[in-house]
Write a protein that holds these residues in place. Structure first.
Motif, PDB file in Angstrom:
ATOM      1  N   GLU A 132      22.227  53.020  56.201  1.00 55.48           N
ATOM      2  CA  GLU A 132      22.289  51.620  56.612  1.00 55.48           C
ATOM      3  C   GLU A 132      22.528  50.668  55.433  1.00 55.48           C
ATOM      4  OE1 GLU A 132      20.139  53.965  59.606  1.00 55.48           O
ATOM      5  OE2 GLU A 132      19.947  53.759  57.432  1.00 55.48           O
ATOM      6  N   THR A 133      22.270  51.145  54.200  1.00 56.73           N
ATOM      7  CA  THR A 133      22.382  50.254  53.049  1.00 56.73           C
ATOM      8  C   THR A 133      23.503  50.638  52.083  1.00 56.73           C
ATOM      9  OG1 THR A 133      20.788  51.548  51.742  1.00 56.73           O
ATOM     10  CG2 THR A 133      19.912  49.769  53.124  1.00 56.73           C
ATOM     11  N   GLU A 134      24.126  51.817  52.279  1.00 60.49           N
ATOM     12  CA  GLU A 134      25.077  52.303  51.277  1.00 60.49           C
ATOM     13  C   GLU A 134      26.307  51.411  51.137  1.00 60.49           C
ATOM     14  OE1 GLU A 134      26.714  56.113  52.152  1.00 60.49           O
ATOM     15  OE2 GLU A 134      26.902  55.736  54.311  1.00 60.49           O
ATOM     16  N   ASN A 135      26.659  50.647  52.153  1.00 59.69           N
ATOM     17  CA  ASN A 135      27.844  49.790  52.074  1.00 59.69           C
ATOM     18  C   ASN A 135      27.504  48.320  51.813  1.00 59.69           C
ATOM     19  OD1 ASN A 135      29.740  51.888  52.577  1.00 59.69           O
ATOM     20  ND2 ASN A 135      29.241  51.795  54.758  1.00 59.69           N
ATOM     21  N   CYS A 169      22.357  41.509  48.371  1.00 55.24           N
ATOM     22  CA  CYS A 169      20.949  41.774  48.648  1.00 55.24           C
ATOM     23  C   CYS A 169      20.556  41.122  49.974  1.00 55.24           C
ATOM     24  CB  CYS A 169      20.083  41.223  47.517  1.00 55.24           C
ATOM     25  SG  CYS A 169      18.311  41.343  47.858  1.00 55.24           S
ATOM     26  N   PRO A 170      19.933  41.870  50.906  1.00 59.94           N
ATOM     27  CA  PRO A 170      19.538  41.290  52.198  1.00 59.94           C
ATOM     28  C   PRO A 170      18.378  40.308  52.070  1.00 59.94           C
ATOM     29  CG  PRO A 170      18.752  43.549  52.000  1.00 59.94           C
ATOM     30  CD  PRO A 170      19.648  43.311  50.826  1.00 59.94           C
ATOM     31  N   ILE A 174      17.116  48.491  45.870  1.00 57.04           N
ATOM     32  CA  ILE A 174      17.525  48.614  47.273  1.00 57.04           C
ATOM     33  C   ILE A 174      17.527  50.095  47.626  1.00 57.04           C
ATOM     34  CG2 ILE A 174      19.336  48.193  48.967  1.00 57.04           C
ATOM     35  CD1 ILE A 174      17.999  45.658  47.896  1.00 57.04           C
ATOM     36  N   LEU A 175      16.714  50.479  48.592  1.00 57.18           N
ATOM     37  CA  LEU A 175      16.613  51.876  48.997  1.00 57.18           C
ATOM     38  C   LEU A 175      17.950  52.386  49.511  1.00 57.18           C
ATOM     39  CD1 LEU A 175      14.489  54.157  49.389  1.00 57.18           C
ATOM     40  CD2 LEU A 175      14.219  53.347  51.738  1.00 57.18           C
TER      41      LEU A 175
END
Length: 237
Positions: free
Chosen positions: A159-162, A166-167, A154-155
């Motif tokens: 937007e993804t740190e929290n 897995c989306p 996961i990059l």
């Protein structure tokens, strides 16, 4: 695409090999060959006495697991044995391959590349050197997480740190045991000393080798690689 391509991104930890390999696999309908996943699977539920014998020498699974956990590369004959067996399985299915994690030593390259050339043809093999600094490597790896189910990275972004799930598949996100800063430094040193020398082998054997700046976002790195492949295929189609 009629050609069965072999695509090999090479680079230090955190260069984006996994992400790029995933994108390339989707674009060219290739088998995504993750050496670390093969090793992790082999390191699950083994007995203390279990070993793999290669060229008359025994490689005990427990010893290879300790090397893996420390950030050092597992013994090249042990890794090569697992990789070669998997390559043969995939070739029988008629699939091209994009690698992430192989080859990582000269020993592996000298045994894996001839096998790939025999099965797929040297003209269909592309090697890409993804270049980043040690500082970038440490930052990317220490912040990286993978999904528990499919093991894809996961990059790390604002937007993804929290994110905790897995989306793509909804499984929990987790860190690998080898993505600690102190272990990443060991892995980067291993890359410089044991992986970079294989570039001379690729050049001597006249494999197609392209240098790709990997500090750019993955989509740009992906576009650069696609451009190299397209240009070559157009010229030799």
């Amino acid at each position: 695409m009629k050609k069965k391509l072999i695509l090999i991104p090479i680079g230090p930890p955190g260069a984006g090999k996994g992400t790029i390999a995933f994108l390339l696999a989707e674009s060219f309908s290739l088998y995504l060959f993750e050496t670390s996943k093969i090793l992790e699977e082999r390191f699950t539920n083994f007995s203390p006495e279990e070993f793999v014998e290669v060229e008359g020498k025994k490689y005990f699974i427990k010893d290879e697991f300790e090397l893996f956990k420390s950030g050092k590369l597992a013994s090249p004959p042990f890794v090569t044995h697992l990789v070669q067996e998997k390559i043969k399985e995939i070739a029988k299915l008629g699939l091209g391959i994009v690698f992430t994690g192989s080859p990582r030593t000269l020993y592996e390259a000298q045994r894996i590349m001839p096998l790939l050339s025999d099965l797929y043809g040297k003209d269909n093999i592309f090697v890409f050197l993804l270049e980043i600094t040690e500082e970038e490597s440490i930052f990317r790896n220490s912040h990286r997480r993978i999904c528990k189910l499919l093991r894809h990275p996961i990059l790390y972004l604002k937007e993804t740190e929290n994110l905790s799930l897995c989306p793509l598949d909804g499984s929990p996100l987790e860190k690998r045991i080898i993505d600690k800063p102190e272990i990443i430094k060991v892995r980067f040193k291993e890359y410089l000393e044991r992986t970079l020398p294989i570039l001379d082998y690729f050049k001597e054997q006249k494999y197609k080798l392209f240098n790709i700046p990997a500090k750019n976002p993955p989509y740009q790195v992906f576009k650069d690689i696609i451009s190299k492949i397209d240009d070559y295929l157009k010229n030799f189609s």
